[in-house]
Enzyme design. Structure first.
Site, PDB file in Angstrom:
ATOM      1  CB  SER A   1       1.123  -5.472  -3.135  1.00 25.89           C
ATOM      2  OG  SER A   1       1.689  -4.237  -3.348  1.00 25.89           O
TER       3      SER A   1
ATOM      4  CG  ASP B   1       2.762  -4.226 -10.805  1.00 26.96           C
ATOM      5  OD1 ASP B   1       2.366  -3.006 -10.761  1.00 26.96           O
ATOM      6  OD2 ASP B   1       3.033  -5.241  -9.705  1.00 26.96           O
TER       7      ASP B   1
ATOM      8  CG  HIS C   1      -0.087  -3.854  -8.309  1.00 28.73           C
ATOM      9  ND1 HIS C   1       1.198  -4.384  -7.985  1.00 28.73           N
ATOM     10  CD2 HIS C   1      -0.596  -3.724  -6.871  1.00 28.73           C
ATOM     11  CE1 HIS C   1       1.373  -4.512  -6.741  1.00 28.73           C
ATOM     12  NE2 HIS C   1       0.176  -3.892  -6.195  1.00 28.73           N
TER      13      HIS C   1
END
Length: 236
Positions: A120, A176, A208
């Site tokens: 991320s 996601d 995610h």
């Protein structure tokens, strides 16, 4: 935040001779210890010759959380591809993280035997660090990550045409909901257009998060880029 601040590091040591290193950066709000535990519980990512370093970002006011303190690598105006980057905080952290690379080089690991990556926000930070500050590293990986559409990283990569660039490994879940799959895909496409070698892997149904198939793909790529010294290419 002072660029000289020393980051807390969680380290997974190699089981044999140390000949390569990975710097693995966590996502926003996490810690190096938290990412290490997540990886450990998902897939056995350890090597006989590679040290894995999981640093922790210092707590800073984070604009998407109304200025509340959070362990983030840099600030964002908002979580969006369409806004400008908060370059002051990005550049500050590039200087701070550079000390980890310096320590590894001082320990005898050449830059081409170091890979930087993250999950991320950590993946975006890794791209800034590798492409803009340390293009001599052996590679960069970004998991469930994106760059802003006007990111300075694209220009930095374009400016290095004709010069060595790290190879990029990307993975992104098709489901996601926080960092959209298309954001990651567009990031890879723009970096490829600018001249970077990019491999992009879609994980069907993944949200995610990390998953074992993703880390298995990453492990294979890491071993290809950082083989044991007796199997690595001879470099001048």
């Amino acid at each position: 935040m002072a660029a000289s601040q020393k980051l807390h590091r969680c380290v997974v040591s190699q089981t044999g001779k140390h000949s390569a290193s990975i710097i693995f950066l966590h996502g926003s709000g996490d810690t190096g210890l938290g990412l290490r535990a997540w990886v450990r519980d998902t897939f056995h990512l350890a090597f006989p010759h590679i040290r894995i370093i999981y640093p922790t970002a210092p707590a800073r006011p984070y604009t998407p959380m109304q200025g509340a303190l959070s362990n983030v690598w840099f600030d964002r105006h908002q979580i969006s591809r369409d806004c400008s980057e908060h370059l002051e905080s990005v550049d500050d952290m590039c200087s701070t993280l550079g000390s980890i690379l310096h320590d590894e080089v001082q320990a005898g690991i050449p830059k081409h035997r170091i890979i930087i990556g993250g999950f991320s926000m950590g993946g975006a930070m890794a791209l800034h660090l590798a492409c803009r500050n340390h293009p001599e590293v052996g590679g960069v990986f970004a998991l469930s990550s994106f760059l802003n559409k006007d990111s300075v990283v694209y220009q930095a990569v374009d400016d290095r045409k004709g010069h060595p660039l790290p190879e990029l490994f990307q993975c992104h879940g098709s489901s996601d909901e926080l960092v959209l799959h298309e954001w990651g895909e567009q990031t890879g496409a723009l970096l490829r257009k600018a001249g970077m070698s990019v491999s992009f892997h879609t994980l069907p149904g993944l949200h995610h998060q990390l998953c074992a198939p993703e880390l298995e793909l990453l492990r294979a790529w890491l071993l290809r880029k950082l083989p044991p010294e007796e199997h690595s290419e001879t470099r001048a």
